[in-house]
Design a protein around this motif. Sequence first.
Motif, PDB file in Angstrom:
ATOM      1  N   ALA A  61       0.846  -1.193   0.000  1.00 40.08           N
ATOM      2  CA  ALA A  61       0.000   0.000   0.000  1.00 40.08           C
ATOM      3  C   ALA A  61       0.880   1.240   0.000  1.00 40.08           C
ATOM      4  O   ALA A  61       2.020   1.214   0.465  1.00 40.08           O
ATOM      5  CB  ALA A  61      -0.918   0.018   1.225  1.00 40.08           C
ATOM      6  N   THR A  62       0.333   2.320  -0.515  1.00 36.35           N
ATOM      7  CA  THR A  62       0.994   3.607  -0.466  1.00 36.35           C
ATOM      8  C   THR A  62       0.429   4.378   0.715  1.00 36.35           C
ATOM      9  O   THR A  62      -0.785   4.438   0.887  1.00 36.35           O
ATOM     10  CB  THR A  62       0.778   4.387  -1.774  1.00 36.35           C
ATOM     11  OG1 THR A  62       1.370   3.646  -2.843  1.00 36.35           O
ATOM     12  CG2 THR A  62       1.402   5.774  -1.713  1.00 36.35           C
ATOM     13  N   GLY A  63       1.320   4.926   1.526  1.00 34.71           N
ATOM     14  CA  GLY A  63       0.906   5.745   2.661  1.00 34.71           C
ATOM     15  C   GLY A  63       1.161   7.209   2.356  1.00 34.71           C
ATOM     16  O   GLY A  63       2.242   7.575   1.902  1.00 34.71           O
ATOM     17  N   TRP A  64       0.145   8.029   2.614  1.00 35.09           N
ATOM     18  CA  TRP A  64       0.212   9.461   2.318  1.00 35.09           C
ATOM     19  C   TRP A  64       0.310  10.262   3.597  1.00 35.09           C
ATOM     20  O   TRP A  64      -0.283   9.900   4.605  1.00 35.09           O
ATOM     21  CB  TRP A  64      -1.026   9.874   1.535  1.00 35.09           C
ATOM     22  CG  TRP A  64      -1.098   9.201   0.206  1.00 35.09           C
ATOM     23  CD1 TRP A  64      -1.710   8.017  -0.079  1.00 35.09           C
ATOM     24  CD2 TRP A  64      -0.502   9.639  -1.004  1.00 35.09           C
ATOM     25  NE1 TRP A  64      -1.543   7.691  -1.410  1.00 35.09           N
ATOM     26  CE2 TRP A  64      -0.801   8.683  -2.000  1.00 35.09           C
ATOM     27  CE3 TRP A  64       0.260  10.751  -1.357  1.00 35.09           C
ATOM     28  CZ2 TRP A  64      -0.369   8.810  -3.314  1.00 35.09           C
ATOM     29  CZ3 TRP A  64       0.686  10.869  -2.666  1.00 35.09           C
ATOM     30  CH2 TRP A  64       0.372   9.912  -3.626  1.00 35.09           C
ATOM     31  N   TYR A  65       1.015  11.382   3.531  1.00 38.84           N
ATOM     32  CA  TYR A  65       1.158  12.241   4.699  1.00 38.84           C
ATOM     33  C   TYR A  65       1.613  13.624   4.280  1.00 38.84           C
ATOM     34  O   TYR A  65       2.078  13.821   3.160  1.00 38.84           O
ATOM     35  CB  TYR A  65       2.153  11.648   5.705  1.00 38.84           C
ATOM     36  CG  TYR A  65       3.585  11.593   5.198  1.00 38.84           C
ATOM     37  CD1 TYR A  65       4.487  12.584   5.539  1.00 38.84           C
ATOM     38  CD2 TYR A  65       4.024  10.553   4.386  1.00 38.84           C
ATOM     39  CE1 TYR A  65       5.802  12.538   5.084  1.00 38.84           C
ATOM     40  CE2 TYR A  65       5.325  10.499   3.930  1.00 38.84           C
ATOM     41  CZ  TYR A  65       6.208  11.499   4.281  1.00 38.84           C
ATOM     42  OH  TYR A  65       7.505  11.452   3.827  1.00 38.84           O
ATOM     43  N   ASP A 137      -0.499   5.290   7.776  1.00 41.52           N
ATOM     44  CA  ASP A 137      -1.568   5.316   6.775  1.00 41.52           C
ATOM     45  C   ASP A 137      -1.531   4.042   5.936  1.00 41.52           C
ATOM     46  O   ASP A 137      -2.566   3.392   5.726  1.00 41.52           O
ATOM     47  CB  ASP A 137      -1.433   6.559   5.889  1.00 41.52           C
ATOM     48  CG  ASP A 137      -2.501   6.617   4.817  1.00 41.52           C
ATOM     49  OD1 ASP A 137      -3.702   6.567   5.162  1.00 41.52           O
ATOM     50  OD2 ASP A 137      -2.137   6.723   3.627  1.00 41.52           O
ATOM     51  N   ALA A 138      -0.347   3.665   5.462  1.00 44.93           N
ATOM     52  CA  ALA A 138      -0.216   2.434   4.672  1.00 44.93           C
ATOM     53  C   ALA A 138      -0.588   1.213   5.511  1.00 44.93           C
ATOM     54  O   ALA A 138      -1.259   0.294   5.025  1.00 44.93           O
ATOM     55  CB  ALA A 138       1.213   2.291   4.134  1.00 44.93           C
ATOM     56  N   LEU A 139      -0.166   1.193   6.770  1.00 47.78           N
ATOM     57  CA  LEU A 139      -0.494   0.080   7.658  1.00 47.78           C
ATOM     58  C   LEU A 139      -2.006  -0.052   7.828  1.00 47.78           C
ATOM     59  O   LEU A 139      -2.546  -1.164   7.784  1.00 47.78           O
ATOM     60  CB  LEU A 139       0.190   0.263   9.013  1.00 47.78           C
ATOM     61  CG  LEU A 139       0.003  -0.856  10.025  1.00 47.78           C
ATOM     62  CD1 LEU A 139       0.605  -2.163   9.513  1.00 47.78           C
ATOM     63  CD2 LEU A 139       0.625  -0.462  11.356  1.00 47.78           C
ATOM     64  N   ASP A 140      -2.703   1.055   7.998  1.00 51.86           N
ATOM     65  CA  ASP A 140      -4.164   1.019   8.110  1.00 51.86           C
ATOM     66  C   ASP A 140      -4.797   0.454   6.843  1.00 51.86           C
ATOM     67  O   ASP A 140      -5.745  -0.340   6.906  1.00 51.86           O
ATOM     68  CB  ASP A 140      -4.723   2.410   8.391  1.00 51.86           C
ATOM     69  CG  ASP A 140      -4.409   2.905   9.791  1.00 51.86           C
ATOM     70  OD1 ASP A 140      -4.035   2.083  10.669  1.00 51.86           O
ATOM     71  OD2 ASP A 140      -4.525   4.134  10.016  1.00 51.86           O
ATOM     72  N   ARG A 141      -4.288   0.834   5.690  1.00 55.10           N
ATOM     73  CA  ARG A 141      -4.805   0.320   4.413  1.00 55.10           C
ATOM     74  C   ARG A 141      -4.554  -1.188   4.311  1.00 55.10           C
ATOM     75  O   ARG A 141      -5.418  -1.938   3.865  1.00 55.10           O
ATOM     76  CB  ARG A 141      -4.157   1.040   3.240  1.00 55.10           C
ATOM     77  CG  ARG A 141      -4.532   2.499   3.130  1.00 55.10           C
ATOM     78  CD  ARG A 141      -3.659   3.214   2.092  1.00 55.10           C
ATOM     79  NE  ARG A 141      -3.877   4.632   2.090  1.00 55.10           N
ATOM     80  CZ  ARG A 141      -4.673   5.267   1.242  1.00 55.10           C
ATOM     81  NH1 ARG A 141      -5.327   4.597   0.324  1.00 55.10           N
ATOM     82  NH2 ARG A 141      -4.808   6.571   1.317  1.00 55.10           N
ATOM     83  N   ILE A 142      -3.370  -1.619   4.720  1.00 54.28           N
ATOM     84  CA  ILE A 142      -3.024  -3.042   4.672  1.00 54.28           C
ATOM     85  C   ILE A 142      -3.906  -3.834   5.620  1.00 54.28           C
ATOM     86  O   ILE A 142      -4.422  -4.904   5.273  1.00 54.28           O
ATOM     87  CB  ILE A 142      -1.527  -3.239   4.970  1.00 54.28           C
ATOM     88  CG1 ILE A 142      -0.700  -2.752   3.775  1.00 54.28           C
ATOM     89  CG2 ILE A 142      -1.215  -4.687   5.325  1.00 54.28           C
ATOM     90  CD1 ILE A 142       0.791  -2.632   4.027  1.00 54.28           C
ATOM     91  N   ALA A 144      -6.883  -3.135   6.635  1.00 57.48           N
ATOM     92  CA  ALA A 144      -8.230  -3.196   6.060  1.00 57.48           C
ATOM     93  C   ALA A 144      -8.294  -4.238   4.949  1.00 57.48           C
ATOM     94  O   ALA A 144      -9.252  -5.008   4.858  1.00 57.48           O
ATOM     95  CB  ALA A 144      -8.653  -1.831   5.530  1.00 57.48           C
ATOM     96  N   GLU A 145      -7.279  -4.293   4.115  1.00 59.11           N
ATOM     97  CA  GLU A 145      -7.219  -5.264   3.028  1.00 59.11           C
ATOM     98  C   GLU A 145      -7.100  -6.697   3.574  1.00 59.11           C
ATOM     99  O   GLU A 145      -7.690  -7.628   3.030  1.00 59.11           O
ATOM    100  CB  GLU A 145      -6.034  -4.945   2.111  1.00 59.11           C
ATOM    101  CG  GLU A 145      -5.834  -5.911   0.977  1.00 59.11           C
ATOM    102  CD  GLU A 145      -6.871  -5.782  -0.119  1.00 59.11           C
ATOM    103  OE1 GLU A 145      -7.013  -6.748  -0.899  1.00 59.11           O
ATOM    104  OE2 GLU A 145      -7.536  -4.736  -0.201  1.00 59.11           O
ATOM    105  N   ALA A 146      -6.351  -6.863   4.638  1.00 60.27           N
ATOM    106  CA  ALA A 146      -6.094  -8.196   5.195  1.00 60.27           C
ATOM    107  C   ALA A 146      -7.203  -8.674   6.117  1.00 60.27           C
ATOM    108  O   ALA A 146      -7.210  -9.836   6.514  1.00 60.27           O
ATOM    109  CB  ALA A 146      -4.756  -8.187   5.950  1.00 60.27           C
ATOM    110  N   ALA A 147      -8.121  -7.791   6.484  1.00 62.11           N
ATOM    111  CA  ALA A 147      -9.187  -8.172   7.421  1.00 62.11           C
ATOM    112  C   ALA A 147     -10.036  -9.283   6.824  1.00 62.11           C
ATOM    113  O   ALA A 147     -10.390  -9.261   5.651  1.00 62.11           O
ATOM    114  CB  ALA A 147     -10.048  -6.960   7.755  1.00 62.11           C
ATOM    115  N   ARG A 148     -10.358 -10.239   7.660  1.00 62.64           N
ATOM    116  CA  ARG A 148     -11.184 -11.372   7.218  1.00 62.64           C
ATOM    117  C   ARG A 148     -12.636 -11.040   7.311  1.00 62.64           C
ATOM    118  O   ARG A 148     -13.100 -10.372   8.138  1.00 62.64           O
ATOM    119  CB  ARG A 148     -10.892 -12.581   8.089  1.00 62.64           C
ATOM    120  CG  ARG A 148      -9.499 -13.058   7.892  1.00 62.64           C
ATOM    121  CD  ARG A 148      -9.261 -14.275   8.779  1.00 62.64           C
ATOM    122  NE  ARG A 148      -7.880 -14.638   8.724  1.00 62.64           N
ATOM    123  CZ  ARG A 148      -7.383 -15.541   7.911  1.00 62.64           C
ATOM    124  NH1 ARG A 148      -8.136 -16.163   7.052  1.00 62.64           N
ATOM    125  NH2 ARG A 148      -6.112 -15.840   7.948  1.00 62.64           N
TER     126      ARG A 148
END
Length: 148
Positions: A61-65, A137-142, A144-148
Motif C-alpha cells: 500500500a501507499t501511505g500518504w502524509y 496510513d499504509a499500515l491502516d490500508r493493509i 483493512a485489506e487483510a481483514a477477514r
Amino acid sequence: MSALNKKIATATMLGVSASAAVAGCSAADEQEETSRQRTSVAPSVSPTGRNSVHAEGTYRATGWYGGLPSSIDVTLTLDDEVITDVEVTPNATVPTSLDYQERFAAAIPDVVVGRNVDEVRVSRLAGSSGTPDGFNDALDRIKAEAAR
C-alpha cells in the motif's frame, strides 16, 4: 467511528476499493489500491488456536502524509497476526525529504518485525516526524485489506 472509517468499512464490505469510496480520490488512487499484492489469504486458525483477524500474506500500500502531499510505499508480510517482513520504498524527490524517508526505511524493520500488526503504531523514528504518518496510513490500508 469517523465518517471516513465508515466509508472505508462499507466499501470494504461491498468489495469496492476503499480509496474509491473516499470523496475526492482520483482514478490513479483507485488503481493504486487495486494494484496491491496479496498472497496466501486462505482463512485459517493460528498455531495458538485462536482465529486470526488478518489473512496471512504479503500486502502493498501507499501511505500518504503531509501537506504537499508526500508518500511512501510499504510492502508488509503477515503470518499469524505477526509482521514477518517489511519494506519501505521512498517516493520523495526533494533531497532532504528523500534522506528522511531513506533513514526511516532503514530503521523500520527493527521496530515492527516480530510484532503483532494490531500493536504497531509508529511515531518519530530515525529523525523523521512525517514519514511515520505515511507508514501508519499504509499500515491502516493493509490491515483493512487483510481483514477477514
